[in-house]
Motif scaffolding. Sequence first.
Motif, PDB file in Angstrom:
ATOM      1  N   LEU A  52       3.346 -14.213   9.605  1.00  0.00           N
ATOM      2  CA  LEU A  52       1.928 -14.273   9.228  1.00  0.00           C
ATOM      3  C   LEU A  52       1.100 -15.147  10.163  1.00  0.00           C
ATOM      4  O   LEU A  52      -0.069 -15.408   9.898  1.00  0.00           O
ATOM      5  CB  LEU A  52       1.787 -14.800   7.789  1.00  0.00           C
ATOM      6  N   VAL A  70       9.776  -5.926  11.705  1.00  0.00           N
ATOM      7  CA  VAL A  70       9.980  -5.527  10.296  1.00  0.00           C
ATOM      8  C   VAL A  70       8.680  -4.941   9.742  1.00  0.00           C
ATOM      9  O   VAL A  70       7.634  -5.592   9.780  1.00  0.00           O
ATOM     10  CB  VAL A  70      10.413  -6.750   9.441  1.00  0.00           C
ATOM     11  N   TYR A  71       8.761  -3.723   9.263  1.00  0.00           N
ATOM     12  CA  TYR A  71       7.602  -3.063   8.629  1.00  0.00           C
ATOM     13  C   TYR A  71       8.088  -2.235   7.444  1.00  0.00           C
ATOM     14  O   TYR A  71       9.148  -1.599   7.532  1.00  0.00           O
ATOM     15  CB  TYR A  71       6.861  -2.147   9.612  1.00  0.00           C
ATOM     16  N   ALA A  72       7.298  -2.252   6.384  1.00  0.00           N
ATOM     17  CA  ALA A  72       7.533  -1.408   5.203  1.00  0.00           C
ATOM     18  C   ALA A  72       8.953  -1.527   4.677  1.00  0.00           C
ATOM     19  O   ALA A  72       9.599  -0.525   4.412  1.00  0.00           O
ATOM     20  CB  ALA A  72       7.184   0.044   5.523  1.00  0.00           C
ATOM     21  N   GLU A  73       9.437  -2.761   4.532  1.00  0.00           N
ATOM     22  CA  GLU A  73      10.797  -2.956   4.001  1.00  0.00           C
ATOM     23  C   GLU A  73      10.761  -3.828   2.749  1.00  0.00           C
ATOM     24  O   GLU A  73      10.911  -5.049   2.827  1.00  0.00           O
ATOM     25  CB  GLU A  73      11.685  -3.566   5.076  1.00  0.00           C
ATOM     26  N   PRO A  74      10.573  -3.208   1.593  1.00  0.00           N
ATOM     27  CA  PRO A  74      10.575  -4.003   0.366  1.00  0.00           C
ATOM     28  C   PRO A  74      11.963  -4.595   0.116  1.00  0.00           C
ATOM     29  O   PRO A  74      12.967  -3.998   0.492  1.00  0.00           O
ATOM     30  CB  PRO A  74      10.198  -2.993  -0.724  1.00  0.00           C
ATOM     31  N   GLU A  83      -2.446 -16.541  -0.586  1.00  0.00           N
ATOM     32  CA  GLU A  83      -3.163 -15.639   0.331  1.00  0.00           C
ATOM     33  C   GLU A  83      -2.489 -14.275   0.486  1.00  0.00           C
ATOM     34  O   GLU A  83      -3.147 -13.314   0.838  1.00  0.00           O
ATOM     35  CB  GLU A  83      -3.328 -16.311   1.699  1.00  0.00           C
ATOM     36  N   VAL A  84      -1.196 -14.179   0.219  1.00  0.00           N
ATOM     37  CA  VAL A  84      -0.571 -12.850   0.340  1.00  0.00           C
ATOM     38  C   VAL A  84      -0.740 -12.025  -0.948  1.00  0.00           C
ATOM     39  O   VAL A  84      -0.446 -10.833  -0.968  1.00  0.00           O
ATOM     40  CB  VAL A  84       0.921 -12.899   0.769  1.00  0.00           C
ATOM     41  N   SER A  86      -3.721 -11.734  -2.374  1.00  0.00           N
ATOM     42  CA  SER A  86      -5.178 -11.538  -2.468  1.00  0.00           C
ATOM     43  C   SER A  86      -5.567 -10.181  -1.889  1.00  0.00           C
ATOM     44  O   SER A  86      -6.629 -10.038  -1.296  1.00  0.00           O
ATOM     45  CB  SER A  86      -5.895 -12.645  -1.698  1.00  0.00           C
ATOM     46  N   LEU A 102       4.328  -1.844  -5.445  1.00  0.00           N
ATOM     47  CA  LEU A 102       4.537  -1.814  -3.992  1.00  0.00           C
ATOM     48  C   LEU A 102       5.922  -2.302  -3.581  1.00  0.00           C
ATOM     49  O   LEU A 102       6.475  -1.860  -2.574  1.00  0.00           O
ATOM     50  CB  LEU A 102       3.468  -2.646  -3.278  1.00  0.00           C
TER      51      LEU A 102
ATOM     52  N   SER B  78      -8.727 -10.147   2.878  1.00  0.00           N
ATOM     53  CA  SER B  78      -7.361  -9.827   2.450  1.00  0.00           C
ATOM     54  C   SER B  78      -6.444  -9.575   3.645  1.00  0.00           C
ATOM     55  O   SER B  78      -5.368  -9.003   3.477  1.00  0.00           O
ATOM     56  CB  SER B  78      -7.383  -8.613   1.517  1.00  0.00           C
ATOM     57  N   ARG B  80      -4.428 -11.411   5.445  1.00  0.00           N
ATOM     58  CA  ARG B  80      -3.052 -11.935   5.353  1.00  0.00           C
ATOM     59  C   ARG B  80      -2.240 -11.120   4.357  1.00  0.00           C
ATOM     60  O   ARG B  80      -1.057 -10.858   4.588  1.00  0.00           O
ATOM     61  CB  ARG B  80      -3.052 -13.410   4.925  1.00  0.00           C
ATOM     62  N   SER B  81      -2.881 -10.729   3.259  1.00  0.00           N
ATOM     63  CA  SER B  81      -2.177  -9.903   2.268  1.00  0.00           C
ATOM     64  C   SER B  81      -1.809  -8.561   2.875  1.00  0.00           C
ATOM     65  O   SER B  81      -0.723  -8.037   2.625  1.00  0.00           O
ATOM     66  CB  SER B  81      -3.071  -9.624   1.062  1.00  0.00           C
ATOM     67  N   ARG B  83      -1.241  -7.899   6.007  1.00  0.00           N
ATOM     68  CA  ARG B  83      -0.100  -8.125   6.904  1.00  0.00           C
ATOM     69  C   ARG B  83       1.202  -8.194   6.081  1.00  0.00           C
ATOM     70  O   ARG B  83       2.201  -7.589   6.434  1.00  0.00           O
ATOM     71  CB  ARG B  83      -0.320  -9.427   7.674  1.00  0.00           C
ATOM     72  N   PHE B  84       1.151  -8.936   4.967  1.00  0.00           N
ATOM     73  CA  PHE B  84       2.353  -9.102   4.145  1.00  0.00           C
ATOM     74  C   PHE B  84       2.805  -7.767   3.544  1.00  0.00           C
ATOM     75  O   PHE B  84       3.967  -7.402   3.667  1.00  0.00           O
ATOM     76  CB  PHE B  84       2.098 -10.136   3.034  1.00  0.00           C
ATOM     77  N   VAL B  85       1.872  -7.051   2.917  1.00  0.00           N
ATOM     78  CA  VAL B  85       2.293  -5.815   2.234  1.00  0.00           C
ATOM     79  C   VAL B  85       2.764  -4.736   3.217  1.00  0.00           C
ATOM     80  O   VAL B  85       3.619  -3.927   2.880  1.00  0.00           O
ATOM     81  CB  VAL B  85       1.225  -5.228   1.273  1.00  0.00           C
ATOM     82  N   THR B  86       2.207  -4.750   4.442  1.00  0.00           N
ATOM     83  CA  THR B  86       2.652  -3.725   5.397  1.00  0.00           C
ATOM     84  C   THR B  86       4.028  -4.063   5.980  1.00  0.00           C
ATOM     85  O   THR B  86       4.677  -3.208   6.557  1.00  0.00           O
ATOM     86  CB  THR B  86       1.635  -3.521   6.546  1.00  0.00           C
ATOM     87  N   LYS B  87       4.462  -5.309   5.802  1.00  0.00           N
ATOM     88  CA  LYS B  87       5.791  -5.683   6.298  1.00  0.00           C
ATOM     89  C   LYS B  87       6.854  -5.643   5.190  1.00  0.00           C
ATOM     90  O   LYS B  87       7.958  -5.174   5.414  1.00  0.00           O
ATOM     91  CB  LYS B  87       5.761  -7.096   6.907  1.00  0.00           C
ATOM     92  N   TYR B  88       6.487  -6.162   4.011  1.00  0.00           N
ATOM     93  CA  TYR B  88       7.530  -6.374   3.002  1.00  0.00           C
ATOM     94  C   TYR B  88       7.368  -5.556   1.725  1.00  0.00           C
ATOM     95  O   TYR B  88       7.947  -5.896   0.698  1.00  0.00           O
ATOM     96  CB  TYR B  88       7.605  -7.870   2.665  1.00  0.00           C
ATOM     97  N   THR B  89       6.534  -4.519   1.761  1.00  0.00           N
ATOM     98  CA  THR B  89       6.482  -3.579   0.629  1.00  0.00           C
ATOM     99  C   THR B  89       6.531  -2.166   1.212  1.00  0.00           C
ATOM    100  O   THR B  89       6.584  -2.004   2.432  1.00  0.00           O
ATOM    101  CB  THR B  89       5.191  -3.744  -0.221  1.00  0.00           C
ATOM    102  N   LEU B  91       4.301  -0.075   1.553  1.00  0.00           N
ATOM    103  CA  LEU B  91       3.081   0.341   2.275  1.00  0.00           C
ATOM    104  C   LEU B  91       3.232   0.041   3.765  1.00  0.00           C
ATOM    105  O   LEU B  91       3.034  -1.095   4.182  1.00  0.00           O
ATOM    106  CB  LEU B  91       1.868  -0.419   1.749  1.00  0.00           C
ATOM    107  N   SER B  92       3.588   1.037   4.542  1.00  0.00           N
ATOM    108  CA  SER B  92       3.661   0.834   6.002  1.00  0.00           C
ATOM    109  C   SER B  92       2.229   0.729   6.526  1.00  0.00           C
ATOM    110  O   SER B  92       1.279   1.103   5.816  1.00  0.00           O
ATOM    111  CB  SER B  92       4.366   2.020   6.649  1.00  0.00           C
ATOM    112  N   LYS B 258      -2.095 -10.504  12.642  1.00  0.00           N
ATOM    113  CA  LYS B 258      -1.237 -11.374  11.844  1.00  0.00           C
ATOM    114  C   LYS B 258      -1.949 -11.840  10.577  1.00  0.00           C
ATOM    115  O   LYS B 258      -1.389 -12.566   9.788  1.00  0.00           O
ATOM    116  CB  LYS B 258      -0.845 -12.603  12.665  1.00  0.00           C
TER     117      LYS B 258
END
Lengths: 269, 268
Positions: A52, A70-74, A83-84, A86, A102, B78, B80-81, B83-89, B91-92, B258
């Motif tokens: 981040l 790393v992308y789209a890897e739950p 902040e993540v 939001s 998600l 949003s 930072r969010s 960035r986070f959701v496209t990496k760890y959920t 949602l690509s 980022k």
Amino acid sequence: MPMILVEGLKVSYKWRQEPVLRGVDGEFDNKSLILGPNGSGKTTLFRAVCGLTNITEGRVLIDGRNVEDVYAEPGILSVNFPEVYSLLSVKVRDLITLYADLSGADPSKTYAILEELGIPMELLGKRKLHELSAGQRKAVCTAMALSMDAKHVLLDEPFEQLDPARKGRLIKYLNEYDGVVLLNTHETWLMKNLPEWDAYFMFEGRLYGSASVKKLLNVRLSLRDEPEAVLKMEVAGKTISLVRGRRGTLLTSLESLDRVYELALEAGA
Amino acid sequence: MTKYFTLNVKSMLTHPELLFWSIAFIEFWVVMWAYVFGAYVPKVEEAVKIYTADAYGSLLTLSLSATAVGITEAFLHSSRSIRFVTKYTKLSPSRFMAEHMASSMVVLTLVSAVMFASIAGVFTQKFGMYTPPEMPLELVAVTLLGCLFMYAISAFLSLAVVVFKAPRSARFVSYIPLILGFLAYGALWMDFKALAYVSPFNCILALCIYYYSGVKPTTGAFVMGGGVEMNMGLALCSLVAWVSALTALSILFLRRMKGVGIEEIRVV
């Protein structure tokens, strides 16, 4: 085996002259405490591990893969930074539903943790995340991070503004969590409750350690360079040591590592 | 689609500032166009139709520009969010972009529908006649293209702020669509000449006027009867090119960004 590897990590912000991280190395494959005073770079380290923030030098590998790839890897990583969470300006209940959808998590797990942490359920349907108190907001984000069932969980000061009873309940969740947990805090009292964890120390953008928490419970902080030190750290241009024996201040009695600077000042005077 | 789609629509449609500036504020100008500026428009069908087309083109451009400000601000806050959701959920980056675009399009389309309905209603009341669009399908298509452009410029501007690490300029950058929208509104008095083809806002305005009235507008100075007749094919090509370029850049930026902390965005 799940593992976060950090190699020669340097992070600088253009509005700050001094780098925030000055070459951090670490291998986190267990539950680890990262102890350091406020402003030592703990949160920036977590941001860099999550991808981040911009890394000036070095790299972060999550299970052997560069975090940048790393992308789209739950299920790989979760974190409790407000902040993540939001992504949308909606009520907390909707936010929990969204992140559960998600990440493939079970929202009832988030509610169960929040109930244990004493967050009134009716509040979740009435308020947005930024409308909660700082303590409630932290609790919601921590509950969401823990309920994502990720292999790696990063928790930034999760005990801040929680009362003692709720701190105890959260500790139970952390000890039971099945995965790599990195928890940063400036509060040393926590060590007594997490004896099986590893501990790292962070001062002025540098990471020191690791050592087993169990072994650190009786060490003392000496403001000198001691030859028999368990661990030595550079603070404000001086070497400080963690030592066994009777000299110095008991580490766990410090309450907050912010006190290290006070002690260093007192010693200097 | 994930729950992001429906919740983003809900979030935007319950955002009081976005609703005020995109709809309530522009409704005031709908009334002004009908009862103040339109006081001397002859009650002849052709004249009323051209005047209604001018109003629809101008006010739709402003209304969508105001919505674009809201989309840009929400995106920035949003980042930072995202960035986070496209990496760890699940949602690509491309899936996020698709869902964000689709949900924003729903809102932009609803705003356009409200604009159309209110202009039709208020102008019918004022002039005592309803003048339907000359080419309704084309008008719907170009309105949707205008919505797509407003989405693309919002995504591009907000991502550019994050990628080029300029959070301090966030407030100003988020208002760029509205500033450019008002510049295009200036076509009522000013001849933009060749710039009318370069500015996508002017192209939206001109295409809406054309498909509503069937009369090709000039490059500007509509009120003074100035400018030269615009080439509608060229205006359409320009708009499509802008949408394509901004969308492609946004997808590229989305992978590179980022995120920026809310605290870094200066609040003036």
